[in-house]
Scaffold this active site. Structure first.
Site, PDB file in Angstrom:
ATOM      1  N   GLU A 239       0.807  -1.212   0.000  1.00 54.68           N
ATOM      2  CA  GLU A 239       0.000   0.000   0.000  1.00 54.68           C
ATOM      3  C   GLU A 239       0.847   1.273   0.000  1.00 54.68           C
ATOM      4  OE1 GLU A 239      -2.625   0.255   3.311  1.00 54.68           O
ATOM      5  OE2 GLU A 239      -3.965   1.594   2.219  1.00 54.68           O
TER       6      GLU A 239
ATOM      7  N   ASP B   5       0.608 -10.287   3.785  1.00 52.68           N
ATOM      8  CA  ASP B   5      -0.630 -10.317   4.582  1.00 52.68           C
ATOM      9  C   ASP B   5      -1.881 -10.537   3.724  1.00 52.68           C
ATOM     10  OD1 ASP B   5       1.026  -9.716   6.674  1.00 52.68           O
ATOM     11  OD2 ASP B   5       0.238  -7.713   7.048  1.00 52.68           O
TER      12      ASP B   5
ATOM     13  N   ARG C 243      -0.230 -29.727  26.597  1.00 56.62           N
ATOM     14  CA  ARG C 243      -0.212 -28.273  26.785  1.00 56.62           C
ATOM     15  C   ARG C 243      -1.123 -27.581  25.781  1.00 56.62           C
ATOM     16  NH1 ARG C 243       6.350 -27.990  26.996  1.00 56.62           N
ATOM     17  NH2 ARG C 243       6.578 -28.102  29.254  1.00 56.62           N
TER      18      ARG C 243
ATOM     19  N   MET D  77       1.819 -13.571  11.129  1.00 58.24           N
ATOM     20  CA  MET D  77       1.732 -12.182  10.669  1.00 58.24           C
ATOM     21  C   MET D  77       0.300 -11.817  10.305  1.00 58.24           C
ATOM     22  SD  MET D  77       5.205 -11.328   8.589  1.00 58.24           S
ATOM     23  CE  MET D  77       6.655 -10.808   9.526  1.00 58.24           C
ATOM     24  N   GLY D  78       0.077 -10.542  10.149  1.00 59.13           N
ATOM     25  CA  GLY D  78      -1.252 -10.033   9.825  1.00 59.13           C
ATOM     26  C   GLY D  78      -1.512  -8.788  10.639  1.00 59.13           C
TER      27      GLY D  78
ATOM     28  N   ARG E 267       2.056 -22.483  26.235  1.00 58.21           N
ATOM     29  CA  ARG E 267       3.288 -21.946  25.655  1.00 58.21           C
ATOM     30  C   ARG E 267       2.949 -21.102  24.426  1.00 58.21           C
ATOM     31  NH1 ARG E 267       5.102 -23.692  29.778  1.00 58.21           N
ATOM     32  NH2 ARG E 267       6.828 -25.163  30.047  1.00 58.21           N
TER      33      ARG E 267
ATOM     34  N   HIS F 103       9.382 -13.296  11.157  1.00 58.90           N
ATOM     35  CA  HIS F 103       9.854 -13.136   9.783  1.00 58.90           C
ATOM     36  C   HIS F 103      10.173 -14.447   9.076  1.00 58.90           C
ATOM     37  CE1 HIS F 103      10.191  -9.094  11.393  1.00 58.90           C
ATOM     38  NE2 HIS F 103      10.113  -8.678  10.153  1.00 58.90           N
TER      39      HIS F 103
ATOM     40  N   GLN G 219       8.096 -16.408   8.264  1.00 57.64           N
ATOM     41  CA  GLN G 219       7.001 -16.510   7.286  1.00 57.64           C
ATOM     42  C   GLN G 219       7.303 -15.789   5.975  1.00 57.64           C
ATOM     43  OE1 GLN G 219       3.053 -15.882   9.722  1.00 57.64           O
ATOM     44  NE2 GLN G 219       4.807 -15.114  10.855  1.00 57.64           N
TER      45      GLN G 219
HETATM   46  O1  F6P Z   1       3.086  -5.908   6.048  1.00 59.55           O
HETATM   47  C1  F6P Z   1       3.685  -7.130   6.095  1.00 59.55           C
HETATM   48  C2  F6P Z   1       4.315  -7.353   7.437  1.00 59.55           C
HETATM   49  O2  F6P Z   1       4.922  -8.620   7.376  1.00 59.55           O
HETATM   50  C3  F6P Z   1       3.355  -7.270   8.634  1.00 59.55           C
HETATM   51  O3  F6P Z   1       2.611  -8.423   8.822  1.00 59.55           O
HETATM   52  C4  F6P Z   1       4.319  -6.965   9.752  1.00 59.55           C
HETATM   53  O4  F6P Z   1       3.670  -6.257  10.777  1.00 59.55           O
HETATM   54  C5  F6P Z   1       5.348  -6.120   9.090  1.00 59.55           C
HETATM   55  O5  F6P Z   1       5.334  -6.417   7.711  1.00 59.55           O
HETATM   56  C6  F6P Z   1       6.738  -6.350   9.636  1.00 59.55           C
HETATM   57  O6  F6P Z   1       7.582  -5.422   9.042  1.00 59.55           O
HETATM   58  P1  F6P Z   1       9.158  -5.353   9.223  1.00 59.55           P
HETATM   59  O7  F6P Z   1       9.745  -6.293   8.231  1.00 59.55           O
HETATM   60  O8  F6P Z   1       9.497  -3.935   8.930  1.00 59.55           O
HETATM   61  O9  F6P Z   1       9.487  -5.768  10.628  1.00 59.55           O
END
Ligand code: F6P
Length: 341
Positions: free
Chosen positions: A103, A127, A162, A169-170, A265, A271, A273
């Site tokens: 965006e 996302d 457990r 992420m999201g 837990r 990252h 992901q």
């Molecule tokens: O917008 C994608 C995203 O992966 C979000 O889910 C997350 O909040 C952000 O980027 C993390 O950004 P950075 O790589 O700057 O830590």
């Protein structure tokens, strides 16, 4: 015609496949030349480029990250702005640009296009939160990675009886949580679109436990429980001034444990992901988008981005892409919620 390509914002599996698709189609079908701007808009502002001949993109569609580097630089900051960028492009002999980003990137591309620059966009968000495209590349890979990780959490959770809380992420939307949660058979999926009480979460956890299961909760980083006003953030701001998210799972786990008595837990996938090789689906989608972006350049469709509509690649104006977030619809959440508890 010489075209500049840039990748901007957070990286995403499939970026290199877009670059390869664009370069190969441009060279083979339109006799174009390509350069890459280094580190997103920073390379555009500073005129920092590398040549992208055919051999530079050899074999890169399966490579994670971006060979061009990326940043969250705003092209209107510092020495930027349309006049300066136009002068730099003229000096480098670059006629037009393909901007691959989310965006923020597309908003900047729109402002620059409105000021007369020749730019087409390729949507990128792990996302999957851009409204004007059905799916973005990188999302499928992130869901695969998250699902595999959650499956692993499941077996250790079962061994110890457990409750496991997996955070994915999201920021604004819960698509990764919804898909990875459904795929891994989560007993609760918590997403930014649906505020949920701790009582309800504890009830789902207890129900699963009462049926002899090791409860599994999947939560998106942007989830807001009813007792909070905004998403959990204790990591400061990013370069766009947005709160850096992450850690809601660590907030929920002790609360679940104290309400249910079940040892709990938390794991934050973070990252992981966004790293590593893209899935086959993402490679194909990204390649098609890259090729279509080059066709948009040939047709002079400035101010538009390529997007996926069903199985076809379409073009939409930047403003359509920027208008709305693609949130998880109520009906999709309710469909998933039948499986909770
Ligand atoms: O917008 C994608 C995203 O992966 C979000 O889910 C997350 O909040 C952000 O980027 C993390 O950004 P950075 O790589 O700057 O830590």
């Amino acid at each position: 015609m010489k075209i500049g390509i840039l990748t901007s914002g957070g990286d995403c599996p499939g970026l290199n496949a877009v670059i390869r698709g664009a370069v190969l189609k441009g060279i083979k079908s339109h006799d174009q030349e390509f350069v890459g701007f280094r580190d997103g808009w920073r390379g555009v502002v500073e005129g920092n480029i590398i040549d992208l001949p055919r051999h530079a993109v050899r074999g890169i569609s399966k490579q994670g990250g971006t060979i061009l580097g990326t940043s969250r630089t705003n092209p209107f900051d510092g020495n930027g702005g349309p006049e300066a960028i136009k002068a730099t492009m003229d000096r480098l002999g670059v006629d037009s640009m393909i901007a691959i980003g989310g965006e923020g990137t597309l908003a900047a591309a729109k402002r620059l296009t409105d000021a007369g620059l020749k730019i087409v966009g390729v949507p990128k968000t792990v996302d999957n939160d851009l409204d004007a495209t059905d799916y973005t590349f990188g999302f499928d890979t992130a869901v695969q990675i998250a699902t595999e990780a959650i499956d692993r959490l499941r077996t250790t959770g079962e061994s110890h009886s457990r409750c496991m809380v997996a955070e994915v992420m999201g920021r604004h939307v819960g698509w990764i949580a919804l898909h990875a949660g459904m795929a891994s058979g989560a007993h609760a999926i918590l997403i930014p679109e649906q505020q949920t009480s701790m009582e309800q979460i504890a009830e789902w956890v207890m129900d699963a436990r009462d049926r002899g299961r090791a409860p599994l909760v999947v939560v998106a980083e942007g989830f807001v429980p009813t007792h909070m006003d905004e998403a959990h953030s204790d990591r400061g701001l990013d370069t766009y001034g947005r709160p850096r998210l992450g850690g809601i799972a660590d907030q929920l786990a002790p609360e679940i444990e104290s309400r249910t008595g079940i040892e709990t837990r938390a794991t934050v996938l973070g990252h992981i992901q966004r790293g590593g090789v893209p899935s086959a689906f993402d490679r194909v989608l990204a390649t098609r988008l890259g090729m279509a972006a080059v066709d948009s350049v040939v047709e002079g469709l400035w101010g538009t981005m390529v997007s996926l509509h069903g199985t076809e690649i379409a073009r939409v104006g930047f403003e359509a892409a920027l208008g709305n977030l693609k949130r998880v619809p109520q009906q999709r959440y309710e469909e998933a919620a039948i499986l909770f508890g």
